[in-house]
Write an enzyme that holds these catalytic residues in place. Structure first.
Site, PDB file in Angstrom:
ATOM      1  N   ASN A  16      81.570 -34.536  59.207  1.00 34.26           N
ATOM      2  CA  ASN A  16      81.273 -33.162  58.811  1.00 34.26           C
ATOM      3  C   ASN A  16      82.471 -32.322  59.234  1.00 34.26           C
ATOM      4  O   ASN A  16      82.570 -31.906  60.392  1.00 34.26           O
ATOM      5  CB  ASN A  16      79.985 -32.710  59.508  1.00 34.26           C
ATOM      6  N   ARG A  97      80.025 -34.990  54.517  1.00 38.88           N
ATOM      7  CA  ARG A  97      79.185 -33.860  54.130  1.00 38.88           C
ATOM      8  C   ARG A  97      80.060 -32.861  53.376  1.00 38.88           C
ATOM      9  O   ARG A  97      81.096 -32.430  53.881  1.00 38.88           O
ATOM     10  CB  ARG A  97      78.613 -33.186  55.375  1.00 38.88           C
ATOM     11  N   HIS A 186      71.603 -26.877  52.426  1.00 39.97           N
ATOM     12  CA  HIS A 186      70.794 -27.663  53.387  1.00 39.97           C
ATOM     13  C   HIS A 186      70.033 -28.792  52.694  1.00 39.97           C
ATOM     14  O   HIS A 186      68.989 -29.235  53.173  1.00 39.97           O
ATOM     15  CB  HIS A 186      69.747 -26.781  54.117  1.00 39.97           C
ATOM     16  N   HIS A 214      63.976 -24.743  57.138  1.00 37.06           N
ATOM     17  CA  HIS A 214      65.132 -25.176  57.945  1.00 37.06           C
ATOM     18  C   HIS A 214      65.685 -23.924  58.631  1.00 37.06           C
ATOM     19  O   HIS A 214      66.277 -23.058  57.976  1.00 37.06           O
ATOM     20  CB  HIS A 214      66.193 -25.821  57.037  1.00 37.06           C
ATOM     21  N   GLY A 216      68.079 -22.766  61.444  1.00 34.97           N
ATOM     22  CA  GLY A 216      69.136 -22.921  62.444  1.00 34.97           C
ATOM     23  C   GLY A 216      69.963 -21.649  62.440  1.00 34.97           C
ATOM     24  O   GLY A 216      69.434 -20.566  62.177  1.00 34.97           O
ATOM     25  N   ARG A 247      73.922 -13.729  59.113  1.00 37.21           N
ATOM     26  CA  ARG A 247      73.792 -13.411  57.686  1.00 37.21           C
ATOM     27  C   ARG A 247      72.440 -12.755  57.421  1.00 37.21           C
ATOM     28  O   ARG A 247      71.448 -13.131  58.041  1.00 37.21           O
ATOM     29  CB  ARG A 247      73.934 -14.688  56.844  1.00 37.21           C
ATOM     30  N   ARG A 290      67.617 -17.962  70.989  1.00 35.76           N
ATOM     31  CA  ARG A 290      67.070 -18.093  72.355  1.00 35.76           C
ATOM     32  C   ARG A 290      67.233 -16.787  73.136  1.00 35.76           C
ATOM     33  O   ARG A 290      66.334 -16.359  73.849  1.00 35.76           O
ATOM     34  CB  ARG A 290      67.812 -19.201  73.113  1.00 35.76           C
ATOM     35  N   GLY A 336      67.419 -26.007  64.794  1.00 38.25           N
ATOM     36  CA  GLY A 336      67.379 -25.463  66.156  1.00 38.25           C
ATOM     37  C   GLY A 336      66.197 -24.560  66.465  1.00 38.25           C
ATOM     38  O   GLY A 336      65.478 -24.769  67.439  1.00 38.25           O
ATOM     39  N   GLY A 338      63.488 -23.859  64.299  1.00 33.68           N
ATOM     40  CA  GLY A 338      62.239 -24.460  63.807  1.00 33.68           C
ATOM     41  C   GLY A 338      61.708 -25.548  64.722  1.00 33.68           C
ATOM     42  O   GLY A 338      60.498 -25.688  64.909  1.00 33.68           O
ATOM     43  N   GLU A 339      62.627 -26.320  65.328  1.00 31.15           N
ATOM     44  CA  GLU A 339      62.191 -27.417  66.193  1.00 31.15           C
ATOM     45  C   GLU A 339      61.815 -26.947  67.591  1.00 31.15           C
ATOM     46  O   GLU A 339      61.050 -27.617  68.281  1.00 31.15           O
ATOM     47  CB  GLU A 339      63.322 -28.465  66.310  1.00 31.15           C
ATOM     48  N   ASN A 340      62.378 -25.799  68.002  1.00 32.46           N
ATOM     49  CA  ASN A 340      62.229 -25.411  69.412  1.00 32.46           C
ATOM     50  C   ASN A 340      61.442 -24.148  69.699  1.00 32.46           C
ATOM     51  O   ASN A 340      60.990 -23.960  70.819  1.00 32.46           O
ATOM     52  CB  ASN A 340      63.625 -25.255  70.041  1.00 32.46           C
ATOM     53  N   GLU A 389      70.456 -34.966  59.555  1.00 35.64           N
ATOM     54  CA  GLU A 389      71.307 -34.932  58.361  1.00 35.64           C
ATOM     55  C   GLU A 389      72.280 -36.108  58.330  1.00 35.64           C
ATOM     56  O   GLU A 389      72.610 -36.624  57.269  1.00 35.64           O
ATOM     57  CB  GLU A 389      72.053 -33.593  58.300  1.00 35.64           C
TER      58      GLU A 389
HETATM   59  P1  ADP Z   1      73.318 -24.864  63.083  1.00 39.81           P
HETATM   60  O1  ADP Z   1      72.889 -24.194  61.823  1.00 39.81           O
HETATM   61  O2  ADP Z   1      74.559 -24.292  63.675  1.00 39.81           O
HETATM   62  O3  ADP Z   1      73.297 -26.387  63.044  1.00 39.81           O
HETATM   63  P2  ADP Z   1      71.076 -25.202  64.918  1.00 39.81           P
HETATM   64  O4  ADP Z   1      70.181 -25.955  64.017  1.00 39.81           O
HETATM   65  O5  ADP Z   1      71.691 -25.908  66.059  1.00 39.81           O
HETATM   66  O6  ADP Z   1      72.200 -24.422  64.118  1.00 39.81           O
HETATM   67  O7  ADP Z   1      70.237 -23.937  65.474  1.00 39.81           O
HETATM   68  C1  ADP Z   1      70.820 -22.993  66.307  1.00 39.81           C
HETATM   69  C2  ADP Z   1      69.783 -21.937  66.639  1.00 39.81           C
HETATM   70  O8  ADP Z   1      68.668 -22.570  67.292  1.00 39.81           O
HETATM   71  C3  ADP Z   1      70.305 -20.871  67.597  1.00 39.81           C
HETATM   72  O9  ADP Z   1      69.891 -19.582  67.163  1.00 39.81           O
HETATM   73  C4  ADP Z   1      69.623 -21.237  68.900  1.00 39.81           C
HETATM   74  O10 ADP Z   1      69.418 -20.115  69.741  1.00 39.81           O
HETATM   75  C5  ADP Z   1      68.290 -21.777  68.407  1.00 39.81           C
HETATM   76  N1  ADP Z   1      67.626 -22.575  69.449  1.00 39.81           N
HETATM   77  C6  ADP Z   1      68.078 -23.719  70.020  1.00 39.81           C
HETATM   78  N2  ADP Z   1      67.228 -24.116  71.005  1.00 39.81           N
HETATM   79  C7  ADP Z   1      66.226 -23.197  71.044  1.00 39.81           C
HETATM   80  C8  ADP Z   1      65.051 -23.019  71.836  1.00 39.81           C
HETATM   81  N3  ADP Z   1      64.740 -23.873  72.803  1.00 39.81           N
HETATM   82  N4  ADP Z   1      64.251 -21.964  71.576  1.00 39.81           N
HETATM   83  C9  ADP Z   1      64.558 -21.077  70.600  1.00 39.81           C
HETATM   84  N5  ADP Z   1      65.663 -21.178  69.822  1.00 39.81           N
HETATM   85  C10 ADP Z   1      66.487 -22.216  70.032  1.00 39.81           C
END
Ligand code: ADP
Length: 404
Positions: A16, A97, A186, A214, A216, A247, A290, A336, A338-340, A389
């Protein structure tokens, strides 16, 4: 081109390449097992750095990385010094990619001179992304001349959208001669997550309708009908749709003309502001979700508004995607945020009762990895599905080579 027999267990070197960074992973297409990952950053600056991770151990180097050729040289040094040995593991392909494939590439392709030339012609569609991708391909072709090289496009998965979904209501001349339309991005993530969601539901992919969110730094939603993208929130460029790190997502198209009239803002300034200064950063001065969550928990008003704007836009897009699908089986959160982010998922799903989704608050609060976060009675399921990915790119590459 000679068609050598393909070993399905051979790993793929997934690349990538951005304008100033090179991410890579050596990954097995059949199992998804990651043999090594790496990130080379600040290419072209004098304070470059490289991280190569094998078996959970990070190997970090700080050195100047002149250009993409130097970055690939460093990549081969990292594999030689820290393993695995690239001769012994014998990758079956290099998978690149590529962000924008325009309307030209509806699926993964093996790279040759003609493909490379077409990619160069597509640069105006993605001036921030495609040049870095192309630089990576050019050097990889020289570095690994004996390996088949494959391009996997962020846009390809969305080429199944019907005309009604990808057509903008703009003058015919723009659409016909300038290829102005929705492309979506994506795609590898949406493809992987929608397939995994069907597997988690225990339903055939062809009979499963999913909305993938998705979320991030970049964010997009996708309505996936039977494994095919039928609508998505990003458009001609990755600016449209959901609120992102820097954005804005959906805007009134009258904004550039208005700002030019009232403040003399030029188009390059406007472009910069929409790519780099908007979204969470524009709303609360910080693009990191975060940090926004932390400040919101402390009662910060800007961060609270930013969170609420993100949720509002997600609810809008989730609702419209569900109606586009007509029947919804599941919603999947990935990337990031969505998963966290337990709080974001809860805030969105609490407003999705109309769709038949009932949140399981405990499952959502403790979700780790692939988790169902809707109750067992919920008519429509909700999941957290970590995206992968790199594995999807490796799978795509090996599938193409096996069938060519
Ligand atoms: P990219 O599009 O750069 O690949 P990621 O999928 O890594 O991005 O997502 C980055 C985003 O995820 C950031 O805004 C980050 O703050 C958020 N993030 C990562 N971990 C957490 C968490 N534990 N809780 C909330 N947001 C998180």
């Amino acid at each position: 081109m000679p068609s050598d027999p393909v070993d399905p267990a051979a790993p793929v070197l997934v690349i990538n390449a951005g304008s100033s960074s090179l991410k890579y992973q050596l990954v097995r297409a059949d199992t998804g097992q990651s043999l090594a990952t790496g990130l080379i950053e600040r290419i072209g600056l004098d304070d470059g750095s490289a991280r190569h991770t094998v078996d959970g151990t990070d190997h970090v180097t700080e050195q100047e990385v002149r250009d993409h050729a130097a970055a690939f040289e460093l990549l081969t040094v990292q594999f030689a010094e820290h393993g695995p040995d690239l001769r012994e593991t014998a990758p079956g392909a290099v998978g690149h990619r590529v962000v924008h494939g325009g309307a030209k590439f509806a699926s993964t392709v093996r790279i040759d001179d003609e493909v490379l030339e077409t990619l160069r012609r597509l640069v105006p569609l993605a001036p921030l992304h495609n040049p870095g991708n192309i630089a990576g391909i050019e050097v990889a072709l020289e570095t690994f001349p004996d390996l088949p090289q494959v391009a996997v496009f962020d846009t390809a998965f969305h080429q199944t959208m019907p005309a009604a979904a990808f057509t903008y209501a703009v003058p015919l001349a723009w659409r016909q001669t300038l290829n102005i339309r929705r492309y979506g991005f994506h795609g590898t993530s949406h493809a992987y997550v929608s397939r995994r969601t069907a597997e988690l539901l225990g339903r055939p992919l062809e009979e499963t309708n999913v909305v993938v969110l998705h979320l991030g730094n970049g964010a997009s939603s996708c309505a996936v009908e039977g494994g095919r993208s039928v609508d998505t929130s990003m458009g001609l460029t990755p600016l449209e749709g959901l609120v992102m790190g820097t954005r804005p997502g959906d805007l009134d198209p009258g904004l550039p003309a208005h700002l030019s009239r009232v403040s003399g803002l030029t188009l390059p300034e406007f472009d910069h502001a929409l790519n780099k200064e908007s979204g969470l950063k524009g709303l609360a001065g910080d693009s990191d979700f975060r940090a926004i969550e932390q400040r919101r928990a402390d009662g910060d008003e800007e961060a609270t508004l930013a969170f609420d704007v993100v949720v509002q836009q997600l609810v809008r897009h989730l609702g419209s995607s569900a109606l586009v699908l007509g029947r919804l089986d599941a919603v999947a959160f990935t990337a990031g945020i969505g998963e966290n982010s337990t709080e974001l998922r809860a805030a969105v799903l609490q407003r999705a009762g109309l769709l038949g989704i009932e949140l399981d608050a405990d499952a959502n609060a403790t979700a780790r990895g692939e988790t169902r976060i809707s109750t067992t009675d919920s008519a429509v399921a909700a999941f957290v599905v970590p995206t992968n990915e790199e594995w999807e790119i490796a799978r795509e590459a090996m599938q193409l080579l096996a069938h060519s």
